[in-house]
Design a protein around this motif. Structure first.
Motif, PDB file in Angstrom:
ATOM      1  N   ARG A 176     -61.725 -24.962 -27.473  1.00 32.18           N
ATOM      2  CA  ARG A 176     -61.458 -25.606 -26.175  1.00 32.18           C
ATOM      3  C   ARG A 176     -61.414 -27.119 -26.306  1.00 32.18           C
ATOM      4  O   ARG A 176     -60.603 -27.792 -25.654  1.00 32.18           O
ATOM      5  CB  ARG A 176     -62.547 -25.182 -25.193  1.00 32.18           C
ATOM      6  N   HIS A 177     -62.279 -27.672 -27.144  1.00 28.70           N
ATOM      7  CA  HIS A 177     -62.357 -29.126 -27.291  1.00 28.70           C
ATOM      8  C   HIS A 177     -61.775 -29.612 -28.621  1.00 28.70           C
ATOM      9  O   HIS A 177     -62.121 -30.699 -29.086  1.00 28.70           O
ATOM     10  CB  HIS A 177     -63.821 -29.576 -27.174  1.00 28.70           C
ATOM     11  N   ARG A 180     -60.642 -33.359 -29.200  1.00 28.03           N
ATOM     12  CA  ARG A 180     -61.744 -34.315 -29.085  1.00 28.03           C
ATOM     13  C   ARG A 180     -62.706 -34.211 -30.263  1.00 28.03           C
ATOM     14  O   ARG A 180     -63.214 -35.217 -30.752  1.00 28.03           O
ATOM     15  CB  ARG A 180     -62.487 -34.092 -27.773  1.00 28.03           C
ATOM     16  N   ASP A 229     -62.356 -19.145 -23.130  1.00 31.38           N
ATOM     17  CA  ASP A 229     -61.987 -20.307 -23.948  1.00 31.38           C
ATOM     18  C   ASP A 229     -60.999 -19.938 -25.048  1.00 31.38           C
ATOM     19  O   ASP A 229     -60.090 -20.712 -25.370  1.00 31.38           O
ATOM     20  CB  ASP A 229     -63.236 -20.927 -24.568  1.00 31.38           C
ATOM     21  N   SER A 234     -56.116 -25.894 -25.657  1.00 35.38           N
ATOM     22  CA  SER A 234     -57.116 -26.953 -25.687  1.00 35.38           C
ATOM     23  C   SER A 234     -56.764 -28.087 -24.724  1.00 35.38           C
ATOM     24  O   SER A 234     -57.240 -29.209 -24.885  1.00 35.38           O
ATOM     25  CB  SER A 234     -57.259 -27.505 -27.106  1.00 35.38           C
ATOM     26  N   ALA A 237     -59.618 -30.154 -23.205  1.00 35.65           N
ATOM     27  CA  ALA A 237     -60.519 -30.875 -24.116  1.00 35.65           C
ATOM     28  C   ALA A 237     -61.141 -32.082 -23.425  1.00 35.65           C
ATOM     29  O   ALA A 237     -60.438 -32.898 -22.826  1.00 35.65           O
ATOM     30  CB  ALA A 237     -59.757 -31.326 -25.359  1.00 35.65           C
ATOM     31  N   GLY A 238     -62.470 -32.164 -23.490  1.00 34.74           N
ATOM     32  CA  GLY A 238     -63.174 -33.288 -22.902  1.00 34.74           C
ATOM     33  C   GLY A 238     -63.412 -33.176 -21.415  1.00 34.74           C
ATOM     34  O   GLY A 238     -64.112 -34.011 -20.844  1.00 34.74           O
TER      35      GLY A 238
END
Length: 268
Positions: A176-177, A180, A229, A234, A237-238
């Protein structure tokens, strides 16, 4: 109850609330899942999650200090290892709560040491996917195993499935992130994003949450977020966790809590 006992109880409650507030800030996903646990084990699990957050925070200097490299992080992790093994004084606000849970048999010491070993492994990145896979099972996986232990699960096969649940959540959060995390310098999956998602799906299948015993569903709530997720891009992200994700956990949490209560009532 005497005034002294009342004062001790009030101080303990205040300490529990402080730890819970810390976890909600540092690890909101797991804090949300832990909120559905029985009140008898919730403070211990919150202390566990705060301990995990502290271990993760110990890695920050190693990521940012080019000269020190991983040494600063390894020193801080070694300090916690010695506390768990009883060779160093527990001079940290979280240490007494974690050690108390170990003494009462809420968690197994070996499980918490595996969580610590995973954080050490993160400071020694390896291009071998099998090493990364074990790191996920030891870290996020053992964290979820410990939640199962707190609920009284003793079947090793079931606990192994809870490990897979935790690893799936960890892989999903990593996916998912992904953009980042690449910028953070953190040790990521040694491959492409698609490969990470396949690993996460394999963990999720190994957990097979739908066929877990009903009393174990409370320990597997992160699987709800893992599935979501791993199925999305993504693009978030963040960004903070969305309302639909939280509602999905809440629905599953209420259902799991009711199933746990029925199981406990039958057992008594």
């Amino acid at each position: 109850m005497s005034r002294s006992e009342q004062g001790t109880q009030q101080a303990a409650s205040a300490g529990d609330r402080q730890v819970e507030a810390l976890v909600r800030q540092a690890d909101p996903d797991r804090a949300l899942c832990a909120g559905f646990l029985p009140a008898t084990v919730r403070p211990d699990v919150m202390a566990l999650l705060a301990f995990h957050a502290e271990l993760t925070r110990a890695l920050a200097p190693a990521r940012s200090a080019a000269i020190a490299g991983p040494i600063a992080g390894l020193i801080r992790l070694q300090w916690w290892r010695e506390v768990l093994e009883g060779t160093r004084a527990p001079d940290h606000a979280l240490a007494p709560a974690v050690l108390s849970a170990l003494e009462r048999g809420v968690f197994r010491k070996e499980t918490l040491l595996r969580v610590l070993s995973a954080r050490e492994a993160e400071l020694s990145p390896s291009p071998d996917v099998s090493v990364w896979r074990q790191m996920m099972l030891d870290g996020a996986g053992s964290l979820q195993r410990a939640v199962g232990e707190a609920l009284g699960v003793r079947d090793d096969a079931v606990l192994a499935r809870l490990e897979a649940c935790g690893a799936a959540y960890g892989a999903g959060a990593m996916a998912r992130h992904w953009p980042r995390l690449h910028e953070s310098g953190r040790y990521l999956f040694p491959g492409e994003e698609d490969g990470l998602r396949r690993e996460g799906e394999a963990f999720l299948q190994a957990c097979d949450v739908r066929s877990l015993p009903s009393r174990c569903a409370l320990a597997a709530l992160p699987a709800v977020l893992a599935g979501r997720d791993l199925a999305r891009s993504s693009a978030q992200a963040g960004q903070p966790r969305g309302l639909t994700d939280r509602l999905a956990v809440i629905r599953a949490g209420w259902k799991a809590a009711r199933a746990f209560q029925r199981t406990e009532a039958l057992a008594s």
